[in-house]
Design an enzyme around this catalytic site. Structure first.
Site, PDB file in Angstrom:
ATOM      1  N   HIS B 127     -17.789  29.627  58.993  1.00 21.11           N
ATOM      2  CA  HIS B 127     -18.070  30.409  59.987  1.00 21.11           C
ATOM      3  C   HIS B 127     -17.040  30.701  61.060  1.00 21.11           C
ATOM      4  O   HIS B 127     -15.965  30.032  60.946  1.00 21.11           O
ATOM      5  CB  HIS B 127     -19.155  29.418  60.827  1.00 21.11           C
ATOM      6  CG  HIS B 127     -19.842  30.085  62.055  1.00 21.11           C
ATOM      7  ND1 HIS B 127     -19.359  30.234  63.157  1.00 21.11           N
ATOM      8  CD2 HIS B 127     -21.107  30.426  62.187  1.00 21.11           C
ATOM      9  CE1 HIS B 127     -20.281  31.006  63.965  1.00 21.11           C
ATOM     10  NE2 HIS B 127     -21.314  30.907  63.341  1.00 21.11           N
ATOM     11  N   ASP B 204     -17.034  20.635  60.570  1.00 25.27           N
ATOM     12  CA  ASP B 204     -18.149  21.586  61.484  1.00 25.27           C
ATOM     13  C   ASP B 204     -19.362  20.942  60.811  1.00 25.27           C
ATOM     14  O   ASP B 204     -19.926  21.874  59.616  1.00 25.27           O
ATOM     15  CB  ASP B 204     -17.759  22.941  61.286  1.00 25.27           C
ATOM     16  CG  ASP B 204     -18.889  23.635  61.915  1.00 25.27           C
ATOM     17  OD1 ASP B 204     -19.873  23.191  62.612  1.00 25.27           O
ATOM     18  OD2 ASP B 204     -18.777  25.151  61.481  1.00 25.27           O
ATOM     19  N   GLN B 207     -24.861  22.796  61.035  1.00 22.71           N
ATOM     20  CA  GLN B 207     -25.853  22.914  59.966  1.00 22.71           C
ATOM     21  C   GLN B 207     -26.362  21.736  59.258  1.00 22.71           C
ATOM     22  O   GLN B 207     -27.391  21.589  58.434  1.00 22.71           O
ATOM     23  CB  GLN B 207     -25.628  23.956  58.869  1.00 22.71           C
ATOM     24  CG  GLN B 207     -25.224  25.369  59.438  1.00 22.71           C
ATOM     25  CD  GLN B 207     -26.677  26.095  59.912  1.00 22.71           C
ATOM     26  OE1 GLN B 207     -27.575  25.702  59.947  1.00 22.71           O
ATOM     27  NE2 GLN B 207     -26.300  27.133  60.623  1.00 22.71           N
ATOM     28  N   LYS B 230     -29.388  23.911  67.596  1.00 20.47           N
ATOM     29  CA  LYS B 230     -29.585  23.958  66.294  1.00 20.47           C
ATOM     30  C   LYS B 230     -30.618  22.728  65.755  1.00 20.47           C
ATOM     31  O   LYS B 230     -31.319  22.688  64.714  1.00 20.47           O
ATOM     32  CB  LYS B 230     -28.827  24.366  65.031  1.00 20.47           C
ATOM     33  CG  LYS B 230     -27.857  25.681  65.414  1.00 20.47           C
ATOM     34  CD  LYS B 230     -27.112  25.744  64.458  1.00 20.47           C
ATOM     35  CE  LYS B 230     -25.846  26.882  64.725  1.00 20.47           C
ATOM     36  NZ  LYS B 230     -26.190  28.370  64.549  1.00 20.47           N
ATOM     37  N   CYS B 367     -21.972  35.745  60.530  1.00 21.22           N
ATOM     38  CA  CYS B 367     -20.606  35.299  61.258  1.00 21.22           C
ATOM     39  C   CYS B 367     -19.782  34.614  60.170  1.00 21.22           C
ATOM     40  O   CYS B 367     -18.827  33.623  60.219  1.00 21.22           O
ATOM     41  CB  CYS B 367     -20.690  34.132  62.223  1.00 21.22           C
ATOM     42  SG  CYS B 367     -21.615  34.904  63.776  1.00 21.22           S
TER      43      CYS B 367
HETATM   44  C1  LIG Z   1     -21.654  26.583  60.540  1.00 23.62           C
HETATM   45  C2  LIG Z   1     -21.628  27.048  61.804  1.00 23.62           C
HETATM   46  N1  LIG Z   1     -20.627  26.757  62.564  1.00 23.62           N
HETATM   47  C3  LIG Z   1     -20.452  26.799  63.916  1.00 23.62           C
HETATM   48  C4  LIG Z   1     -21.467  27.490  64.509  1.00 23.62           C
HETATM   49  C5  LIG Z   1     -21.260  27.981  65.827  1.00 23.62           C
HETATM   50  O1  LIG Z   1     -22.403  27.303  66.783  1.00 23.62           O
HETATM   51  P1  LIG Z   1     -22.549  27.801  68.335  1.00 23.62           P
HETATM   52  O2  LIG Z   1     -22.335  29.309  68.261  1.00 23.62           O
HETATM   53  O3  LIG Z   1     -23.486  26.914  69.009  1.00 23.62           O
HETATM   54  O4  LIG Z   1     -21.206  27.385  68.771  1.00 23.62           O
HETATM   55  C6  LIG Z   1     -22.875  27.851  63.833  1.00 23.62           C
HETATM   56  C7  LIG Z   1     -23.973  28.726  64.292  1.00 23.62           C
HETATM   57  O5  LIG Z   1     -24.099  29.808  64.338  1.00 23.62           O
HETATM   58  C8  LIG Z   1     -22.791  27.448  62.436  1.00 23.62           C
HETATM   59  O6  LIG Z   1     -23.709  28.007  61.839  1.00 23.62           O
END
Ligand SMILES: Cc1ncc(COP(=O)(O)O)c(C=O)c1O
Lengths: 130, 410
Positions: B127, B204, B207, B230, B367
């Site tokens: 991401h 990270d 998910q 999430k 993203c």
């Molecule tokens: C794999 C992953 N990492 C990071 C994020 C970022 O999360 P947040 O926007 O809550 O910081 C997301 C969410 O969109 C994600 O799916």
């Protein structure tokens, strides 16, 4: 919203068979615009004569039905138009040409064509015309 | 027919989520955009309201009843999170705004001691929030950023993992489950390889945390990051888990109130863990709400949620793979995420037509622009599932895909 109203036959026709598809090697202005949010892309090639009139247009759109149809329909209107006409064009003109309900989230798709054209005109005014 | 009902009482669960009663264009809402954000149960919504109506005060500073209640609820939530992921103690748990802030904190703080030429390894699946911070800090500090490549199945390539993580590697940061594709990465193996090479391991888990039991002791990564919204929690609160000795030696990321011990004109000493990393008034109501969300998840049971999501995803994969002119991306074994395209139709148009049937999915690059480039598509449509979704909803979704094909004459 009635979805068939949005994906009318003429919109799908322009999407599947965009008019003025292709490129122009010696274009007066070639501009590429991308909508980073959706990834829609548009290449626009314009031949512009000494009187700042558009004499030829080609487009190479990649994207959703709305953005491609919008570029295709706009390309049909450009031949013979002056750059000063382009500068006067507004969002309302594009939406009227499309003739379908566009929700706020899809506005960016619909207006990629206008952004590309406006920026082409800017480039022409700044760097080509002198 | 309802296999999933034997694992979770979905019918009962659905009653806890008021938004699931909504009609979208006169059709029942089918919410399949859970990878973007989940819906919230009444208990979480009520907890926030209740906090503001009954206990609102600033934390850690106010010597009065409300201040004590707010502080206690805030810190209790931290303890719940520690228990949820089997961390040693609540000192390992730092509240952030979201995953993105936690990853930025790590990128800034961990690279501050690195030297030119040191290497950071991430992957092509990341991401943007686990990509851009490392990329920018690598640029600023002359570090080498390397990428574990994906194979044809859009899984991390085993050879590429071994090739990229070397003695020069200082930090490895990969996602647990890919948000764009659903790929489950072998994070325990990668952690082992990182540690064998003397590198720090960041995961990270944005998910993964919503969908499976997590055990920090077993995973053994140095850091693990996730985001509250999430996993049934409110927006505005995320979590950084870190090993204590590492957190103790790290520079704070944000400076200000709350994170200090003593401030003098000539210098400042910092507060102890975890508050050293929590500058300023935190998102108190949201952190408390996340604690309540975790209570809810644990009451339902993370094991059951994992099974339910897995079975529903398998059901949807089987149905969707039978639809002609639909391409599905990624491996068969996956998290509760299906990324796909309908031939000749842009993902936006798919999403728009699905919406007209009440079905909410996501369309775009999710993203993950670099990944989209590698797999050679500009955008995909993505359906993602959670504990309140049902097989009947998958059937509505499949019917809506047929409508997409009809509208576009595919
Ligand atoms: C794999 C992953 N990492 C990071 C994020 C970022 O999360 P947040 O926007 O809550 O910081 C997301 C969410 O969109 C994600 O799916």
């Amino acid at each position: 919203m009635d979805i068939e109203l949005m994906y009318q036959e003429n919109i799908l026709d322009h999407y599947k068979n965009p008019r003025n598809l292709g490129k122009i090697e010696n274009a007066t202005v070639h501009h590429h615009e991308k909508n980073p949010l959706c990834g829609d892309e548009l290449d626009m090639f314009l031949v512009i004569d000494k009187n700042s009139k558009i004499t030829e247009v080609k487009i190479n759109p990649k994207g959703c039905a709305i953005s491609v149809a919008s570029a295709s329909m706009l390309s049909e209107e450009l031949k013979g138009k002056g750059i000063d006409d382009v500068e006067k064009m507004t969002k309302e003109n594009i939406l009227k040409t499309l003739g379908i309900p566009i929700s706020p989230v899809r506005l960016k798709c619909a207006l990629l064509s206008l952004d590309t054209l406006k920026n082409s005109a800017l480039i022409y005014g700044r760097y080509v015309k002198k | 027919m309802q296999q999933t009902k034997t694992i979770l009482d979905v019918e009962q669960i659905r009653k806890d989520f008021p938004i699931l009663n909504r009609k979208i264009h006169n059709k029942p809402l089918v919410y399949f955009d859970n990878a973007a954000t989940s819906q919230k149960p009444s208990v979480v919504i009520d907890a926030i309201k209740n906090y503001y109506e009954q206990s609102n005060a600033n934390v850690h500073r106010s010597i009065h009843q409300l201040g004590e209640e707010a502080t206690e609820a805030y810190e209790k939530s931290r303890e719940k999170i520690a228990g949820f992921i089997n961390a040693d103690s609540s000192q390992n748990i730092i509240f952030t705004k979201n995953s993105t802030e936690a990853l930025n904190l790590l990128a800034y703080s961990l690279t501050s001691s690195l030297k030119k030429g040191d290497e950071i390894v991430i992957s092509q699946l990341e991401h943007h929030s686990n990509f851009v911070p490392w990329q920018q800090l690598a640029k600023q500090k002359g570090l080498n950023l390397k990428f574990i490549e994906i194979n044809k199945n859009i899984e991390l390539d085993k050879e590429s993992i071994k090739k990229n993580i070397t003695k020069k590697t200082k930090i490895v940061s990969v996602g647990h489950i890919s948000n764009a594709i659903g790929t489950i990465n072998p994070i325990e193996q990668i952690t082992k390889i990182a540690h064998e090479n003397g590198a720090l391991m960041v995961i990270d888990g944005s998910q993964a945390a919503p969908h499976m039991p997590l055990d920090m002791e077993k995973i053994n990564s140095d850091f693990y990051v996730f985001t509250g919204h999430k996993m049934l929690g409110p927006t505005g609160v995320g979590v950084l888990y870190g090993k204590k000795e590492l957190l103790e030696n790290m520079q704070p990321f944000l400076y200000g109130g709350e994170m200090i011990n003593e401030v003098k004109f000539e210098g400042t000493t910092f507060n102890q863990l975890p508050w050293k990393f929590e500058a300023g008034t935190p998102n108190i109501a949201e952190a408390i709400g996340l604690g309540i969300a975790i209570d809810y998840l644990q009451k339902v049971g993370m094991g059951g949620i994992h099974e339910h999501d897995k079975e529903l995803t398998e059901y949807a994969m089987e149905k969707l793979s039978k639809v002609r002119d639909v391409a599905i991306y990624g491996p068969k074994e996956r998290g509760p995420i299906i990324s796909f395209n309908v031939k000749g139709v842009h993902a936006h148009d798919v999403s728009q037509i699905l919406d007209s049937e009440g079905v909410a999915i996501r369309a775009g690059h999710h993203c993950c622009m670099p990944l989209m480039g590698v797999i050679g598509v500009a955008a995909t449509a993505r359906a993602s599932f959670y504990l309140y979704n049902t097989e009947e909803e998958v059937d509505v979704f499949i019917k809506a895909i047929d409508k997409v094909k009809k509208v576009f004459g595919v």
